[in-house]
Design an enzyme around this catalytic site. Structure first.
Site, mmCIF file in Angstrom:
data_model
loop_
_atom_site.group_PDB
_atom_site.id
_atom_site.type_symbol
_atom_site.label_atom_id
_atom_site.label_comp_id
_atom_site.label_asym_id
_atom_site.label_seq_id
_atom_site.Cartn_x
_atom_site.Cartn_y
_atom_site.Cartn_z
ATOM 1 N N ASP A 103 0.857 -1.180 0.000
ATOM 2 C CA ASP A 103 0.000 0.000 0.000
ATOM 3 C C ASP A 103 0.899 1.238 0.000
ATOM 4 O O ASP A 103 1.793 1.344 0.843
ATOM 5 C CB ASP A 103 -0.849 -0.028 1.288
ATOM 6 C CG ASP A 103 -2.209 0.603 1.116
ATOM 7 O OD1 ASP A 103 -2.282 1.655 0.467
ATOM 8 O OD2 ASP A 103 -3.182 0.049 1.655
ATOM 9 N N ASP A 204 -3.143 4.654 -2.396
ATOM 10 C CA ASP A 204 -4.167 5.225 -1.521
ATOM 11 C C ASP A 204 -4.692 6.558 -2.077
ATOM 12 O O ASP A 204 -3.892 7.423 -2.462
ATOM 13 C CB ASP A 204 -3.520 5.452 -0.145
ATOM 14 C CG ASP A 204 -4.511 5.824 0.927
ATOM 15 O OD1 ASP A 204 -5.393 5.011 1.217
ATOM 16 O OD2 ASP A 204 -4.397 6.928 1.484
ATOM 17 N N GLU A 255 -6.866 3.585 -5.611
ATOM 18 C CA GLU A 255 -8.102 3.842 -4.855
ATOM 19 C C GLU A 255 -8.646 5.193 -5.303
ATOM 20 O O GLU A 255 -7.981 6.220 -5.136
ATOM 21 C CB GLU A 255 -7.833 3.861 -3.350
ATOM 22 C CG GLU A 255 -9.130 3.976 -2.565
ATOM 23 C CD GLU A 255 -8.960 4.474 -1.143
ATOM 24 O OE1 GLU A 255 -9.838 4.210 -0.319
ATOM 25 O OE2 GLU A 255 -7.958 5.163 -0.850
ATOM 26 N N HIS A 328 -10.987 -2.482 4.724
ATOM 27 C CA HIS A 328 -10.831 -1.992 6.092
ATOM 28 C C HIS A 328 -11.583 -0.686 6.344
ATOM 29 O O HIS A 328 -11.543 -0.169 7.456
ATOM 30 C CB HIS A 328 -9.346 -1.806 6.377
ATOM 31 C CG HIS A 328 -8.742 -0.757 5.482
ATOM 32 N ND1 HIS A 328 -8.594 -0.960 4.125
ATOM 33 C CD2 HIS A 328 -8.308 0.490 5.724
ATOM 34 C CE1 HIS A 328 -8.094 0.137 3.576
ATOM 35 N NE2 HIS A 328 -7.902 1.029 4.524
ATOM 36 N N ASP A 329 -12.211 -0.127 5.306
ATOM 37 C CA ASP A 329 -12.980 1.105 5.472
ATOM 38 C C ASP A 329 -14.486 0.865 5.393
ATOM 39 O O ASP A 329 -15.267 1.813 5.506
ATOM 40 C CB ASP A 329 -12.628 2.116 4.358
ATOM 41 C CG ASP A 329 -11.185 2.570 4.415
ATOM 42 O OD1 ASP A 329 -10.628 2.643 5.523
ATOM 43 O OD2 ASP A 329 -10.616 2.846 3.341
#
Ligand code: GLC
Length: 563
Positions: A103, A204, A255, A328-329
């Site tokens: 990431d 990200d 993302e 994870h969000d």
């Protein structure tokens, strides 16, 4: 669309597994997960059949946003282990044929990063221009842009009397991508990890890096239209891609926050000039009425189908998307769109099939493969996520929303719903750790855990294993086009995929009541067979045009001829 080069396009038939290290497996006695914990579970992942791991940030970080606030891009956070542990993980994953995707968080750094520490309070620092600084306007913030975690997106540096921009937490300062030195630093960071042999990168919030340089006030919203898919974003991505991604043959997934199809066609364009593929989130806003996340709301089923249709049709032959429900969000999908009570197993499988049979690269988030649920926390102290605690403060303390109401909203929407420790077995702390974990384990771990799933041939785990394997074997899943068969049906999500040799039909009942449909005219049921289902007796049956689907049933039908 053709699968041109299986060597370089391996990710088009691959499935990626996302690991959130803090909550995956604790090899020590800390209550937080670590890299050695991940290594100890590689054989489990191999059994699931995944091709690659996306590892969320393990770099040096004060952990205000659990690692998305990086203070040193070249070091591993001691909470997770050492660089030697990381090298071992990479090697052991590769030995098992599993690739590793890191990431990369370069829209912002932690304010603890030495660049920011030098820049703060010193207009002459060589790092000052690494960040975005603005003078006050009318004695206050430079504009009305809002942080995605609540409140203004600007924070004051008292010494220099200028504000810095932070689209996320105050401790996450946005980098100034207009500065070519920043872009060089980014290339150096990514090259460092590519040199180590890392196979790819998840970038990200990468579509937020280019801000409109006049920083206007937003009289219609929170400012996002001035930095989302901003003026120079494609140019920047092409620059990084040419210098690093193309050089190392890295797979990349960006993302994309609040993006558009048109931009995503360019980001993931098949000429490979920017990124391999994109995450977009529109299908995960169907329970945000009028775009408002912090409400308790059912999901809009017809809208969900429209969004998938738009993206599946729009990317086919033009770009490539990631397929996912969970990360994870996001809250756990079985609690969100399925049924986490009586039909937990059926609905977890149905939801899995409904995205895995689409075009793109599926991502499975840890615990999704065993049907983990939201934990249903009852106390505010149980939440740790910076977004959740900020929003609680804003809604309850500043806007007077009753505590009980906000607790119900958090139980539905908080990011902590997916961050609870991985449930490995029925023993203490779900086998995640030998001591109390940093975040409470969901109380259902005694019957929902990986050990139970691996022992049960009808578990959600084995259904995911089949989906992952089918993608490698049945070409139409990868290259077929997409048609929504019943866009107006109130309960059924039915779509068709078609290439020159095969037709695949995926029928999904999203509700707890039986429902029916008739396969579209022209579907040659005589040569059709059931490829997969989530009720035991389906696959031996003959396919009829009239279909009756049981609660949360999914049926995947394959016809070995084009329509
Ligand atoms: C992304 C991450 C999220 C993080 C944010 C800021 O959306 O997935 O966890 O809080 O970016 O880095």
């Amino acid at each position: 669309m053709t699968l041109t080069n299986p060597q370089t396009d391996w990710w088009k038939t691959a499935t990626v597994y996302q690991i959130y290290p803090k909550s995956f497996c604790d090899s020590g006695h800390k209550g937080t997960g670590d890299i050695q914990g991940i290594i100890s579970k590689l054989d489990y992942l191999k059994m699931l059949g995944i091709d690659a791991i996306w590892l969320t940030p393990v770099y040096q970080s004060p952990m205000v946003d659990n690692g998305y606030d990086i203070s040193d891009y070249y070091a591993i956070n001691p909470e997770f282990g050492t660089m030697a542990d990381f090298d071992q993980l990479l090697q052991e994953a590769h030995q098992r044929g599993i690739r590793l995707i890191m990431d990369i968080v370069v829209n912002h750094t932690s304010t603890a990063h030495h660049w920011f520490q030098s820049a703060l309070g010193d207009k002459n620092s060589p790092y000052r221009d690494y960040y975005v600084w603005k003078d006050p306007v009318n004695g206050g913030v430079p504009n009305n842009w809002q942080s995605k975690f609540g409140g203004s997106a600007w924070a004051l540096d008292e010494q220099t009397e200028q504000y810095y921009l932070h689209l996320f937490a105050t401790e996450q300062a946005d980098l100034n991508w207009e500065n070519p030195v920043v872009r060089r630093e980014v290339k150096d960071i990514i090259s460092f990890w590519a040199e180590k042999g890392v196979d790819g990168f998840r970038l990200d919030v990468i579509n937020l890096i280019s801000k409109q340089q006049d920083f206007p006030n937003d009289d219609q919203g929170d400012g996002r239209r001035f930095y989302t898919d901003g003026p120079r974003v494609h140019e920047y991505l092409q620059e990084i891609s040419e210098a690093v991604f193309q050089k190392y043959g890295s797979v990349t997934v960006g993302e994309m926050s609040s993006t558009t199809l048109e931009h995503c066609q360019r980001y993931s364009s098949l000429d490979g000039k920017e990124l391999s593929m994109v995450f977009n989130f529109h299908h995960l806003k169907v329970d945000y009425p009028n775009g408002e996340k912090w409400t308790q709301a059912p999901f809009d089923f017809l809208q969900l189908k429209q969004i998938f249709n738009h993206w599946q049709s729009g990317l086919n032959g033009k770009g490539w998307g990631a397929l996912f429900w969970c990360n994870h969000d996001q809250p756990r999908v079985v609690s969100r769109l399925g049924n986490d009570g009586r039909y937990r197993v059926e609905s977890a499988k149905m939801l899995a099939a409904s995205v895995h049979m689409m075009q793109g690269t599926p991502y499975v988030y840890q615990g999704e493969e065993i049907g983990m649920t939201n934990p249903g926390y009852e106390r505010i102290e149980q939440y740790h996520d910076v977004e959740s605690t900020n929003m609680y403060d804003i809604m309850v303390n500043q806007h007077g929303v009753p505590h009980a109401k906000m607790m119900a909203i958090l139980a539905q929407k908080s990011r902590d719903n997916s961050r609870t420790p991985m449930q490995w077995h029925a023993g203490d702390y779900a086998g995640f750790s030998q001591v109390a974990p940093w975040l409470d384990v969901a109380s259902n771990y005694q019957h929902i855990n990986a050990e139970q799933a691996v022992q049960d041939p009808n578990s959600v785990f084995y259904f995911y294993q089949r989906l992952i394997e089918l993608r490698k074997r049945v070409a139409v899943i990868t290259d077929g086009d997409y048609t929504d068969l019943l866009p107006e049906h109130p309960a059924l999500f039915a779509y068709r995929r078609c290439n020159s040799q095969q037709t695949l039909i995926c029928l999904n009942n999203y509700y707890a009541e039986e429902t029916e449909c008739v396969l579209p005219e022209g579907s040659d049921v005589s040569s059709a067979r059931y490829l997969l289902g989530n009720y035991a007796d389906l696959e031996a049956q003959t396919v009829h045009a009239h279909q009756v689907l049981r609660p949360y049933e999914t049926r995947v039908i394959l016809i070995e001829s084009p329509l």
